[in-house]
Each structure stands twice: as structure tokens, then as C-alpha cells.
Design a protein around this motif. Sequence first.
Motif, mmCIF file in Angstrom:
data_model
loop_
_atom_site.group_PDB
_atom_site.id
_atom_site.type_symbol
_atom_site.label_atom_id
_atom_site.label_comp_id
_atom_site.label_asym_id
_atom_site.label_seq_id
_atom_site.Cartn_x
_atom_site.Cartn_y
_atom_site.Cartn_z
ATOM 1 N N ASP A 147 -17.289 60.142 -26.714
ATOM 2 C CA ASP A 147 -17.607 61.116 -27.783
ATOM 3 C C ASP A 147 -16.467 61.227 -28.795
ATOM 4 N N LEU A 148 -15.230 61.330 -28.323
ATOM 5 C CA LEU A 148 -14.092 61.461 -29.238
ATOM 6 C C LEU A 148 -13.918 60.207 -30.088
ATOM 7 N N LEU A 149 -14.110 59.049 -29.484
ATOM 8 C CA LEU A 149 -13.965 57.807 -30.234
ATOM 9 C C LEU A 149 -15.074 57.660 -31.268
ATOM 10 N N THR A 150 -16.265 58.095 -30.919
ATOM 11 C CA THR A 150 -17.377 58.026 -31.874
ATOM 12 C C THR A 150 -17.103 58.922 -33.084
ATOM 13 N N ALA A 151 -16.582 60.126 -32.827
ATOM 14 C CA ALA A 151 -16.240 61.040 -33.940
ATOM 15 C C ALA A 151 -15.126 60.462 -34.790
ATOM 16 N N GLU A 152 -14.140 59.853 -34.138
ATOM 17 C CA GLU A 152 -13.040 59.236 -34.876
ATOM 18 C C GLU A 152 -13.550 58.089 -35.736
ATOM 19 N N LYS A 153 -14.476 57.328 -35.225
ATOM 20 C CA LYS A 153 -15.029 56.208 -35.989
ATOM 21 C C LYS A 153 -15.779 56.721 -37.217
ATOM 22 N N GLN A 154 -16.545 57.781 -37.039
ATOM 23 C CA GLN A 154 -17.286 58.346 -38.175
ATOM 24 C C GLN A 154 -16.324 58.875 -39.242
ATOM 25 N N GLN A 155 -15.236 59.482 -38.797
ATOM 26 C CA GLN A 155 -14.243 60.000 -39.743
ATOM 27 C C GLN A 155 -13.606 58.865 -40.531
ATOM 28 N N ARG A 159 -11.303 49.169 -37.139
ATOM 29 C CA ARG A 159 -11.457 48.063 -36.184
ATOM 30 C C ARG A 159 -10.868 48.433 -34.821
ATOM 31 N N ALA A 160 -9.713 49.146 -34.845
ATOM 32 C CA ALA A 160 -9.092 49.570 -33.589
ATOM 33 C C ALA A 160 -9.993 50.542 -32.841
ATOM 34 N N THR A 161 -10.596 51.467 -33.559
ATOM 35 C CA THR A 161 -11.493 52.429 -32.915
ATOM 36 C C THR A 161 -12.736 51.733 -32.371
ATOM 37 N N THR A 162 -13.261 50.797 -33.153
ATOM 38 C CA THR A 162 -14.421 50.026 -32.675
ATOM 39 C C THR A 162 -14.067 49.255 -31.403
ATOM 40 N N LEU A 163 -12.840 48.683 -31.365
ATOM 41 C CA LEU A 163 -12.391 47.945 -30.187
ATOM 42 C C LEU A 163 -12.236 48.878 -28.987
ATOM 43 N N LYS A 164 -11.738 50.095 -29.253
ATOM 44 C CA LYS A 164 -11.614 51.070 -28.166
ATOM 45 C C LYS A 164 -12.983 51.433 -27.602
ATOM 46 N N LEU A 165 -13.972 51.550 -28.495
ATOM 47 C CA LEU A 165 -15.331 51.832 -28.027
ATOM 48 C C LEU A 165 -15.862 50.689 -27.147
ATOM 49 N N GLU A 166 -15.566 49.459 -27.558
ATOM 50 C CA GLU A 166 -15.999 48.313 -26.759
ATOM 51 C C GLU A 166 -15.310 48.297 -25.396
ATOM 52 N N LYS A 167 -13.998 48.622 -25.403
ATOM 53 C CA LYS A 167 -13.243 48.595 -24.166
ATOM 54 C C LYS A 167 -13.502 49.814 -23.281
ATOM 55 N N SER A 168 -14.281 50.746 -23.787
ATOM 56 C CA SER A 168 -14.689 51.871 -22.957
ATOM 57 C C SER A 168 -15.801 51.474 -21.989
ATOM 58 N N THR A 169 -16.294 50.267 -22.148
ATOM 59 C CA THR A 169 -17.264 49.698 -21.207
ATOM 60 C C THR A 169 -16.560 48.606 -20.407
ATOM 61 N N LEU A 170 -16.515 48.776 -19.080
ATOM 62 C CA LEU A 170 -15.814 47.830 -18.209
ATOM 63 C C LEU A 170 -16.765 46.711 -17.816
ATOM 64 N N LEU A 171 -16.383 45.475 -18.173
ATOM 65 C CA LEU A 171 -17.200 44.297 -17.874
ATOM 66 C C LEU A 171 -16.524 43.459 -16.788
ATOM 67 N N ALA A 172 -17.331 42.783 -15.993
ATOM 68 C CA ALA A 172 -16.798 41.914 -14.937
ATOM 69 C C ALA A 172 -16.127 40.697 -15.565
ATOM 70 N N PRO A 173 -14.839 40.451 -15.295
ATOM 71 C CA PRO A 173 -14.159 39.302 -15.908
ATOM 72 C C PRO A 173 -14.573 37.968 -15.304
ATOM 73 N N PHE A 174 -15.147 38.011 -14.102
ATOM 74 C CA PHE A 174 -15.638 36.785 -13.454
ATOM 75 C C PHE A 174 -16.673 37.191 -12.403
ATOM 76 N N SER A 175 -17.432 36.224 -11.949
ATOM 77 C CA SER A 175 -18.456 36.496 -10.929
ATOM 78 C C SER A 175 -17.792 36.685 -9.574
ATOM 79 N N GLY A 176 -18.326 37.593 -8.795
ATOM 80 C CA GLY A 176 -17.755 37.838 -7.471
ATOM 81 C C GLY A 176 -18.411 39.023 -6.797
ATOM 82 N N LYS A 177 -17.652 39.655 -5.902
ATOM 83 C CA LYS A 177 -18.166 40.785 -5.134
ATOM 84 C C LYS A 177 -17.181 41.944 -5.218
#
Length: 373
Positions: A102-110, A168-186
Amino acid sequence: MYASKTFTPFIRYWALGLSLIVLSGCGSEVKEHSQTIEYQTVLSQTLVLNDHYQHMQTYTGTIRSANTTGIGFELAGKLNNILVDSGDTVTKGQTLAQLDTDLLTAEKQQLQASLLQTQADIDLAKNTLVRTQKLKLQNYVSEQQLDETQQQVISLQANQKRIEASLRATTLKLEKSTLLAPFSGKISQRFHNVGEVIALGSPVFTLIGNSQPLAYIGVPIDIAQQLTTQQMVDVRVGKQTFSAEIAGISAEVNTISRTVQLRILLPDSARVINGEIAYLAYQQDVQQPGYWVPMSALTDGVRGLWNVFLLAKAEQDYYQIERRDVDIIYTNEQQAYIQGAIQATDMIVSQGLHKLVVSQKVTLAQTEHEGAL
């Protein structure tokens, strides 16, 4: 009556004579047996001198996947959603967890609004610059005014780039707020729950990759110097034994265990789990002369020594037991490698020592005697 008294002494003399005859016969029989001596038969072995022995040593380590990582967000924030848990299998790029944005989204809009305002200021400044340049041609404005107008445009354009970089930094922070698997595994472990505020870099999961498993085993320095990369060794994990390849040998000694770590590549088909204990069996040739004897050929001696019973040749086919002190250099489950007051071609008793005493005369079992010859 008189006849009866006369006959009684006769019977007594007759019984006495008969007893002497019986005792005499028994005595001759005992005398005949005492002349026959039976010697105990023993199993023997002829000593063979060896210039070295093979020492089988086992070293331990652990199993780890080539990719075993504690993964987490690059940002601090409140954990808003967890999509997987321990034991789940994931693929590369799959969403694992999300932070509150939420804070990052508001910052991006600003920043987007600031960017629009700056763009409008730039447009106005450019128009002003065009008019100023026309007036300058007619000498209606000074050179100073023209320079100030040009500088205003440049300043607004620089501010626009600054805002774009922040966006761009705020957009990148929004992307990095989602944790993705760096490789396949368990997923091995999960460390946080929904709603927790996690610190920067704090791991949320431990992810174990599906890549080829590795065994990390420490060995002494002298053993490491005898090994080479790409050398095949036997590694045991649980009840499984694998023919594995040494992928790398560490260039430093562990300060605690004083060992050098080997990185051993297990086959792709190896069904092992991270953290399992791995055993490396390594057979080393030790250059030291000695003799292999069965464990049954050894008996306790005095002052911590061990003894073997040597068979010294006596008359005819008889042998006499002699005790010899020996040192045990190495043992396995069935044999001992020894040195001591013995030499090659000596014949020793290979088993049954508890039935024998020193200086006793014995004979050799026929099969063992023929084998020794």
C-alpha cells in the motif's frame, strides 16, 4: 564237621590266588597303555612377509543439494500473503509470498503526479525559451534573460529525470515485494507467518534445488593430497552405496576439524535427502612390513603385549609350542597385521590356543600340514 573245617582254608587260598591272577592281568594292561603317548593335533599357518598393508578408513560428511538457499525479500515490510509451505514443490519463477504494498503504491502515484507536473513546467519553459529567442533577435531582451530561460529548461529536464529514476525504483520495489522462486526445487522450511513485519534480508523459506546432490566430506590433509578431481570414490548414504566423482578439493584446512573438504558429485539417480550423513570409504596403502594372521592366532601376553604360539620342530613329525611376543599394527574384522619376534616361513598355531601350553608337543592337522608344505 571236621571235613568242613579242613575245606574252608582251601577255599580261602584258592580265592586269594584267583585275585592275584586278575590283578596281574590288569597291571599288564595298564602298563601296555602307558607306553602309548597321544599328542594333540593343531591347525597351523606359515607366516608370509608383506611390505605393506591396506588400511580401510571411513570419513563422514553431509549431503547437500548444489542449490540450497535461504530465500527472502530484498525489502523490509509486512508479510501479506504466503502461497507455499514446507514440503511443497515449486518451479522457477513461481510466486511464493508477497509483502504489503500500500505505501509503495501511494508513493508511486505521488511520483507519477510529480512527473506530470514537471513535464508541464518543462513544456512552459520551452515555450518561454522560444519566445525569448525571438525577442532576442529583435533586441527586446538581454543576453542574461535568454541564459536564465535556457537554464530553467535544463533544470526542469534534470528534475524530470530524477523523478523518473525514483519512479523506476518504486516500481522495482513493488516487483520485489513479490517473492519468486529463483530455481525449481522443494520448500524445506518456512520461517515467518502472515502479518509479521520482517527485517531486510530475513529468509522466509529454505529452498532445496532439484539439481544433482553433493556430498561434502572432510578428510585429513595427507589423504586429500593423494586424491584428485574427477577421481571416482565409493560413498555410502544409509543403505545405498554410490560410485561418485570428486568434483572439487578445498584449498584450505578447516580450523576446527583440521580437515580438507571434498565436494563429491553423486549420480543424478541418487535418492538422498539434505542433511543425511555420507560416508567415504578410502583404502590406503601403508608401507610397513608385517604378517597377516587370523585373530584366533593371538592371545594375551604380559605388560600389554600380544603373543602367538610358534611351532618349533621337534623329533620326527612332532612340534613344540613356543610363545613369541608381537605387536598389532592394524586389524580388520577377521585378521591382524603384526610384527615382533617372528620371521617369514615360521609356523604358528592358527586357532585353539586356549587348549595349549608352552613347551607342549603337538602334531599338525593333516590338511593344514599339507597346505603349509
